[in-house]
Write an enzyme that holds these catalytic residues in place. Structure first.
Site, short mmCIF file in Angstrom:
data_model
loop_
_atom_site.label_atom_id
_atom_site.label_comp_id
_atom_site.label_asym_id
_atom_site.label_seq_id
_atom_site.Cartn_x
_atom_site.Cartn_y
_atom_site.Cartn_z
N GLU B 228 9.57 4.16 4.27
CA GLU B 228 8.60 5.21 3.94
C GLU B 228 8.43 6.23 5.04
O GLU B 228 8.36 7.43 4.78
CB GLU B 228 7.23 4.59 3.61
CG GLU B 228 7.15 3.92 2.24
CD GLU B 228 7.75 2.53 2.21
OE1 GLU B 228 8.10 1.99 3.28
OE2 GLU B 228 7.86 1.95 1.11
N HIS B 297 -2.05 -4.83 -1.57
CA HIS B 297 -1.47 -4.00 -2.63
C HIS B 297 -2.52 -3.40 -3.55
O HIS B 297 -2.21 -3.00 -4.67
CB HIS B 297 -0.48 -4.82 -3.48
CG HIS B 297 0.81 -5.10 -2.79
ND1 HIS B 297 0.89 -5.97 -1.72
CD2 HIS B 297 2.06 -4.64 -2.98
CE1 HIS B 297 2.14 -6.03 -1.31
NE2 HIS B 297 2.87 -5.23 -2.05
#
Lengths: 353, 495
Positions: B228, B297
């Site tokens: 990322e 998450h």
């Protein structure tokens, strides 16, 4: 340092015995410069040095605030790369960015005025020493977070490839940044997608106050840092502007040929502290003095010009005087120019449609 | 020509120091780059380098002198054999006082000739400027800054486009609407491309990019490695060069790896370059809690990004808004954070079938008109807000629901207009309560519409805990319809 081997007849370095094919330690015999090249190198490097000296002086007088990272000692690296790069090639670097800004064509007055935080500065006084850009000259800054410019430069190369343009990106970073994780994320994508990017590691041996061996595994072989991704590399005498230009030219040809990125390790040295507030007690005065006396990039050019009979002492002094005048004018301008108007506070947070 | 060497400031805060040692003696030649003296401060010993060529003609401050003020003359460098009038030189260069008597730091700072005295910090109190009855004035052209409220961007004047009579609506999922928005913009502009993990061959981790690789090919639908930080930075560099990247994060939880690139390299670049560099990029992907995926998450980042000048933050609830706002985000010359929601991907909403459905970023939408209480929400929070409004109606309470749609700029004129009608306000969101969007709305309402409130504003948020895995605890951690109903009744004093 890696033992240097003599260059081959093209002036290109041989590969060292312990390095794999595609990796070369420094060449001792770069191709000679023409008179014009020597004179250009002299002038460019003197401009950088005098500019930085003046900036240091203005800092001492309180005209420049915050961080100020000077390029003194490293002049041959940016100068040689800019001699190799074509007008359309992109350049991006860290916070030690004044040299690249000047070489990309920014007006020294506007660069100095940015350092003093004035409206006429290259970033309207809102970026300062670490955030300078010159988009007209394809220079993309000027980035204050160690290593952050490496994915950005890789993205500039991605855009060149996407647009099918004949353009590469020289992405500069220090040997300290070479340990950042994002550098390897960028290496991976650049190699995977064969992007036209030359990674220029400016190894000045000190990441702020940390000597390279204290922070870097395989400190002698930064040019091998792309090996795991199949990116070739070369170690270059970064104090010799001829060696820098030669290596940068060959690296540029490599990346433009569609073979993907290239790593250049420029072995260089900064004479000043990491920034102005760094007393540089992590190294001896003798070490700095020895570098200045034996390896100074500007003295090397001067010596060659004199030996070849291409310039007299007076000619060289005249160039220096000319550059000093330019820098003095920049300093006068930068210390007398207007501060940004108050409305400037609110401008440029967002781009308008 | 003779020049006066002055005591240098070696750090931004230094006002005086000790001249520890002279490394050159009077009469010795000096060249640029020579270290002539050592200066000691409370922090370090620094070297004083000269930029002058000549002879160290006169030392004015002997070594070992303490409390030498910054800017005070300490030596003279002159040409070899040059004669000069020391007094005249010092007078024309301003002042001879080299040593402060009792080392008063303030005094030294005041008499420093070069350093400008910092002005007293301006305390800026946001003017209580209740919006006019006709508050269209509160909307700015192109989202200009509003210094009166200390904001760098305000909602744009443009409202949603009028739909032609007889416009057809088709039920679409949010997922399909997002894909259509990207496909339309990619057809329209060659510079637009999508990159991210599994966006191509896998057709998207949540199938949002389904079919795009087939239509646009691998050049414009780029599968990235799981890095990322690297690909966010790479996308930003590509945007510098004029491309229009859409960077998909598989979820915004993973964008924390890239948050330095988003904030330092994207959001701040236009300002730091004095307007020279633009970063037209969209970062999009699911945000907030999905279901049963626990702490790492399930985070909602809406308030994080809404905090940052230089970013625009969009968070649609319906499919029509998802489509119209994503198209606007792709065309925007600024970095836009586009927050989606995994649970909403499969929800269907009517989408107008018009040629080019583009909505203005920064304008809220009245999702349901009402008169008794205003419920302000966004994204998944709308799911609770709308159900709560239904439940309240059963009890005879008419709730007005405002879907913010954008968090930066934040459409406060719409919120305040509604508040003036209902005089009661609650907020609903899936983010944690501290420093949340609800908290920001409270701040603005206090300053701009305090007199219109008949009750304190209440915020409904996720609980201030790490998202638990167990089904019952997870349910408790998130806001509920019941909590929204209870909050609404509380501000109506009907509980």
């Amino acid at each position: 340092m890696v033992a240097s081997k003599s260059g081959n007849k093209n002036g290109n370095p041989d590969t060292t015995s312990d390095a794999k094919e595609g990796y070369a330690a420094r060449a001792n015999h770069p191709p000679a410069f023409s008179k014009e090249e020597e004179l250009r190198a002299l002038r460019d490097m003197l401009l950088i040095r005098r500019f930085e000296e003046k900036a240091g002086q203005l800092y001492g007088m309180g005209h420049i605030g915050g961080f100020l990272h000077l390029y003194i000692g490293q002049e041959a690296v940016a100068t040689g790369v800019f001699m190799a790069r074509r007008e359309q090639d992109d350049v991006i670097t860290s916070y030690r960015c004044h040299a690249q800004e000047l070489l990309a064509g920014a007006d020294p007055k506007a660069v100095m005025a940015e350092l003093t935080g004035r409206a006429a500065g290259v970033s309207k006084g809102k970026g300062g020493s670490m955030h300078m850009f010159h988009v007209a000259g394809h220079f993309w800054g000027g980035h204050g977070i160690v290593g952050a410019q490496v994915p950005l430069g890789t993205g500039l190369a991605f855009a060149a490839k996407y647009n099918g343009e004949d353009r590469a990106c020289f992405t500069f970073f220090g040997e300290g940044a070479a340990n950042q994780g994002q550098v390897y994320e960028a290496f991976n994508m650049a190699a995977l997608w064969k992007l036209p990017v030359v990674y220029v590691i400016e190894n000045n041996r000190y990441a702020m106050g940390t000597e390279i061996h204290r922070a870097t595994a395989k400190a002698e072989e930064l040019f091998m840092r792309g090996a795991a991704f199949g990116i070739p590399g070369e170690q270059v005498d970064g104090m010799d502007v001829r060696a820098v230009k030669d290596a940068a030219e060959r690296a540029l040809q490599h990346v433009l040929s569609g073979k993907g990125p290239f790593v250049l390790e420029m072995q260089t040295y900064r004479y000043r502290g990491h920034s102005m507030s760094d007393p540089a007690k992590y190294r001896s005065r003798e070490e700095v003095q020895k570098m200045r006396e034996e390896r100074d990039p500007i003295e090397q050019v001067k010596r060659r010009l004199l030996e070849a009979g291409w310039a007299t002492e007076d000619d060289i002094k005249a160039v220096d005087a000319d550059v000093r005048k330019l820098v003095a004018e920049a300093a006068d301008f930068a210390t007398s120019a207007e501060q940004p108007p108050e409305e400037e506070l609110w401008r440029d947070v967002y781009a308008e449609y | 020509m003779a020049v006066v060497v002055r005591m240098p400031a070696l750090s931004p805060t230094m006002t005086e120091g000790t001249l520890a040692k002279w490394l050159k003696t009077e009469g010795e030649t000096v060249s640029p780059g020579d270290i002539i003296a050592e200066v000691e401060t409370d922090k370090a010993v620094m070297e004083l380098e000269t930029d002058e060529e000549g002879v160290l003609a006169k030392i004015l401050v002997p070594e070992g002198t303490a409390n030498v003020q910054v800017g005070a003359p300490i030596a003279v460098i002159a040409d070899e054999g040059e004669e000069f009038d020391l007094d005249a030189l010092l007078t024309e260069n301003g002042g001879t006082a080299a040593v402060s008597e009792t080392a008063p730091a303030e005094e030294a700072a005041q008499s420093t000739p070069a350093a400008e005295a910092p002005a007293a910090p301006a305390v800026h109190i946001a003017a209580p400027t209740p919006a006019d009855e006709d508050d269209e004035d509160a909307y700015a052209l192109n989202g200009a800054p509003d210094p009166a409220r200390n904001l760098s961007i305000t909602p744009p004047a443009r409202s949603d486009p009028e739909l032609p009579e007889g416009t057809e609506f088709v039920e679409q999922t949010v997922r399909e609407a997002l894909r259509d928005a990207m496909a339309e913009e990619m057809r329209r502009d060659e510079r637009v491309f999508l990159m991210g993990e599994e966006v191509g061959e896998y057709q998207g981790a949540y199938k949002v990019s389904q079919g795009l690789l087939d239509e646009f090919g691998p050049k414009r639908v780029v599968d990235t490695p799981i890095t990322e930080y690297g690909f966010a930075g790479l996308g930003i560099g590509a945007a510098f060069a004029g491309l229009r990247p859409i960077v998909e994060f598989m979820t915004f939880n993973f964008a924390m790896q890239a948050i330095d690139a988003i904030i330092n390299s994207a959001a701040k670049q236009h300002y730091m370059s004095g307007g020279e560099v633009q970063v037209p990029i969209v970062f999009r992907g699911p945000n907030g809690a999905a279901a049963r995926v626990a702490g790492q998450h399930s985070q909602d980042y809406s308030a994080w990004y809404a905090h940052i000048p230089g970013l625009k933050v969009v968070i649609p609830y319906t499919a029509a808004d998802a489509k119209g706002l994503l198209k606007a985000a792709i065309r925007d010359p600024n970095p836009v954070i586009f927050l989606e929601n995994e649970i909403l991907y499969g929800h269907s909403f009517p989408v107008p079938q018009v040629e080019d459905w583009v909505l203005p970023i920064g304008r809220a939408r009245i999702a349901r008109a009402g008169t008794d209480v205003t419920i302000v929400s966004y994204g998944m929070g709308m799911h609770y807000a709308m159900q709560a409004a239904d439940a309240l109606e059963q009890e005879g309470i008419s709730a007005e629901v405002i879907d913010l749609r954008s968090l930066r700029p934040l459409d406060m004129p719409s919120v305040i207009r509604s508040l003036k009608k209902t005089n009661r306000l609650i907020t609903v969101e899936e983010a944690w309560p501290a420093c949340s969007i609800g908290a920001e709305i409270c701040r603005r309402v206090m300053a701009e519409a305090f007199d219109w409130l008949d009750a304190p504003v209440l915020t409904v948020n996720a609980k201030d805990v790490v998202m638990p895995y167990a089904a019952n605890l997870e349910k408790m951690a998130l806001p509920s319809v019941e909590e929204v109903v209870a909050a609404a009744k509380h501000v109506l004093y009907r509980d």
